[in-house]
Design a protein around this motif. Structure first.
Motif, PDB file in Angstrom:
ATOM      1  N   UNK A 233       0.840  -1.192   0.000  1.00 52.97           N
ATOM      2  CA  UNK A 233       0.000   0.000   0.000  1.00 52.97           C
ATOM      3  C   UNK A 233       0.877   1.245   0.000  1.00 52.97           C
ATOM      4  N   UNK A 234       0.583   2.155  -0.919  1.00 55.11           N
ATOM      5  CA  UNK A 234       1.251   3.449  -0.961  1.00 55.11           C
ATOM      6  C   UNK A 234       0.197   4.546  -0.868  1.00 55.11           C
ATOM      7  N   UNK A 235       0.637   5.738  -0.509  1.00 50.66           N
ATOM      8  CA  UNK A 235      -0.288   6.851  -0.337  1.00 50.66           C
ATOM      9  C   UNK A 235       0.108   8.010  -1.246  1.00 50.66           C
ATOM     10  N   UNK A 236      -0.914   8.688  -1.757  1.00 50.41           N
ATOM     11  CA  UNK A 236      -0.671   9.814  -2.663  1.00 50.41           C
ATOM     12  C   UNK A 236      -1.713  10.891  -2.408  1.00 50.41           C
ATOM     13  N   UNK A 237      -1.408  12.087  -2.881  1.00 51.38           N
ATOM     14  CA  UNK A 237      -2.354  13.189  -2.722  1.00 51.38           C
ATOM     15  C   UNK A 237      -2.433  13.975  -4.024  1.00 51.38           C
ATOM     16  N   UNK A 238      -3.542  14.689  -4.186  1.00 49.07           N
ATOM     17  CA  UNK A 238      -3.729  15.571  -5.341  1.00 49.07           C
ATOM     18  C   UNK A 238      -3.434  16.989  -4.875  1.00 49.07           C
ATOM     19  N   UNK A 239      -2.304  17.499  -5.262  1.00 52.30           N
ATOM     20  CA  UNK A 239      -1.883  18.819  -4.794  1.00 52.30           C
ATOM     21  C   UNK A 239      -2.182  19.890  -5.843  1.00 52.30           C
ATOM     22  N   UNK A 240      -2.801  20.989  -5.435  1.00 49.07           N
ATOM     23  CA  UNK A 240      -2.999  22.108  -6.365  1.00 49.07           C
ATOM     24  C   UNK A 240      -1.649  22.584  -6.896  1.00 49.07           C
ATOM     25  N   UNK A 342      -3.974  20.330 -11.133  1.00 50.24           N
ATOM     26  CA  UNK A 342      -3.655  19.457  -9.998  1.00 50.24           C
ATOM     27  C   UNK A 342      -2.508  18.531 -10.391  1.00 50.24           C
ATOM     28  N   UNK A 343      -1.637  18.229  -9.453  1.00 48.86           N
ATOM     29  CA  UNK A 343      -0.590  17.244  -9.710  1.00 48.86           C
ATOM     30  C   UNK A 343      -0.697  16.100  -8.702  1.00 48.86           C
ATOM     31  N   UNK A 344      -0.317  14.926  -9.142  1.00 45.52           N
ATOM     32  CA  UNK A 344      -0.389  13.703  -8.338  1.00 45.52           C
ATOM     33  C   UNK A 344       0.966  13.497  -7.676  1.00 45.52           C
TER      34      UNK A 344
END
Length: 369
Positions: A233-240, A342-344
Motif C-alpha cells: 500500500x502506498x499513499x498519494x495526494x492531489x496537490x494544487x 492538480x498534480x499527483x
C-alpha cells in the motif's frame, strides 16, 4: 421523480435502505451477475487475452470515477520517459466521438484530435504529456500495436485499465480514494463498485489517493491489510499546482486564490472535492455549480455563470483543468475565467514505489533507449 445525476454520489455513499434501494439493488444484482460471468470466462480462458511487445502497466480503480486516474497516469508517464523508456498511453477515449478502430490523439509533438473526438481525459493527457504519444481505442491491444509499430513503444500505460482484461499486463496499480474508498460497498448502480471488492486480489499495488491525513484512511488501510496482506500500500495526494487564466496569459501559484471572491463550477465525478480544494486554498466561494461528469457546456450556460459572477461580485470564474479542455472555446467570453491544475504526488515511500516498478520492468527485461 427519479434519482438525479447529482444525487448519485450521495446514493453511493449511503448505507441505509431508502425508497429507491430495492430497484437499485435489483439492477445491481443483474450487473453483478454479468461481471462474475465475465470474470469466470477470462479465468477459464474462454476469452482470449492479447499481449503487447513491452512492459504493460495498468492504472485503474474498483469504483466509478473520482480517484484521480488521469493525474496519476501523467505522473507515471513522465517518470518512465525520464527513465529512458519509449512511453505511450493507451486509453479508451471515454465519451469521445471517434468512430475509427483507433485514434492517434497525439504523437508526442502534435495534438491531432479535439476533445470532442478523443474525449476530455485523453485530450488532457495529450496536452500535459509532451514527448509521449496518446492513442485511444476501445480495444487497447489495437492502440498498443499501433504505438509499437509507429513509435517503437516499449512502455505501455493503460489508462483506466483494471477492468480491461482483454489485454495482459505486467503490473496492475489500483487507486482507492482514502476517505470514501468503496462507498456503501454495493455494485453499480446501487453503489460505486465496478467489480466486487474481492477482485482487488488481482492488484499488484494499491495506492490510497487524496491522502490528506492518516485518520481519513485508517479504515481503508486496515481493510486492505486484513483481506489483502500481500498487496503493498502506498499513499498519494492531489496537490494544487497552479491557477491559469489563458485569456490573460497569466499563471499563478495556488496561494493566489487566498481571499479572492470566486464563482466556481465543475463537471466531475465528485465536483464537491473541487469545491473543497478551493476552500482549503482560501478562496471565498460566492457560488458553486455542479454539472454531471464529462458534461458538454453550452454557451448560454457559461454566459449565465458569467452574469451571475458579475451580480455576486466574483473576481474570477474557476473550473477544473479537465473541464477546461471542454470549454476553452468560451474563454474569450470572460478573460477572468480560468482553471486550477492538480498534480499527483506520492506522499509515502516514493522511492519504494518506483523501485517496485523498476523490479517488474527488470524481470520483463525491457531495455531503455
Amino acid at each position: 421523480m427519479g434519482v438525479l445525476w447529482s444525487d448519485w454520489d450521495r446514493v453511493h455513499q449511503n448505507k441505509s435502505f431508502g425508497f429507491w434501494s430495492p430497484f437499485l439493488a435489483f439492477f445491481s444484482i443483474l450487473y453483478g451477475t454479468g461481471i462474475r460471468l465475465r470474470l469466470s470466462a477470462y479465468r477459464r480462458k474462454r476469452f482470449k487475452r492479447n499481449s503487447l511487445p513491452g512492459f504493460v502497466v495498468s492504472i485503474g480503480n474498483l469504483t466509478a470515477g473520482g480517484t484521480g486516474k488521469t493525474p496519476s497516469v501523467i505522473m507515471l508517464a513522465r517518470w518512465a520517459l525520464k527513465e529512458g523508456y519509449r512511453v505511450a498511453v493507451l486509453s479508451r477515449g471515454y465519451r469521445g466521438r471517434y468512430r475509427e478502430k483507433f485514434l492517434e490523439v497525439s504523437d508526442g509533438d502534435t495534438i491531432k484530435a479535439d476533445p470532442q473526438e478523443s474525449g476530455d481525459e485523453a485530450y488532457l493527457l495529450a496536452r500535459k504529456l509532451a514527448g509521449i504519444p496518446i492513442v485511444i481505442s476501445r480495444k487497447r491491444y489495437i492502440a498498443g500495436s499501433f504505438a509499437h509499430g509507429k513509435f517503437g513503444t516499449n512502455f505501455f500505460i493503460l489508462d483506466d485499465g483494471y477492468q480491461h482484461l482483454e489485454l495482459k499486463r505486467d503490473l496492475d496499480l489500483v487507486l482507492i480514494d482514502a476517505a470514501s474508498s468503496f462507498g456503501n460497498g454495493h455494485l453499480l448502480p446501487w453503489g460505486p463498485l465496478r467489480e466486487p471488492i474481492d477482485q482487488l486480489i488481482r492488484a499488484d499495488i494499491a495506492i490510497l489517493t487524496r491522502f490528506s491525513n492518516q485518520n481519513s484512511a485508517q479504515r481503508t488501510t486496515d481493510l486492505l491489510t486484513e483481506k489483502f496482506p500481500a498487496i503493498p500500500i502506498f499513499c498519494a495526494d492531489h496537490e494544487p499546482e497552479k491557477v491559469v487564466f489563458p485569456q490573460l496569459n497569466e499563471s499563478h501559484g495556488p496561494d493566489f486564490l487566498k481571499g479572492k471572491r470566486v464563482l466556481a463550477f465543475a463537471g466531475l465525478a465528485r465536483p464537491e472535492v473541487f469545491r473543497e480544494t478551493l476552500i482549503r486554498l482560501g478562496a471565498d466561494i460566492v457560488y458553486f455549480k455542479s454539472f454531471r461528469d464529462h458534461y458538454r457546456f453550452k454557451p448560454d450556460e457559461i454566459q449565465a455563470l458569467i452574469k451571475m459572477g458579475e451580480e455576486l461580485g466574483a473576481q474570477y470564474l474557476l473550473t477544473s483543468e479537465k473541464d477546461w479542455v471542454r470549454m476553452a472555446v468560451f474563454a474569450p467570453m470572460c478573460p477572468e475565467m480560468g482553471y486550477l491544475s492538480i498534480k499527483f504526488t506520492m506522499v509515502s515511500d516514493q522511492d519504494g514505489f518506483f523501485k517496485m516498478i523498476k523490479g517488474a520492468i527488470k524481470s520483463k527485461k525491457i531495455l531503455v533507449n
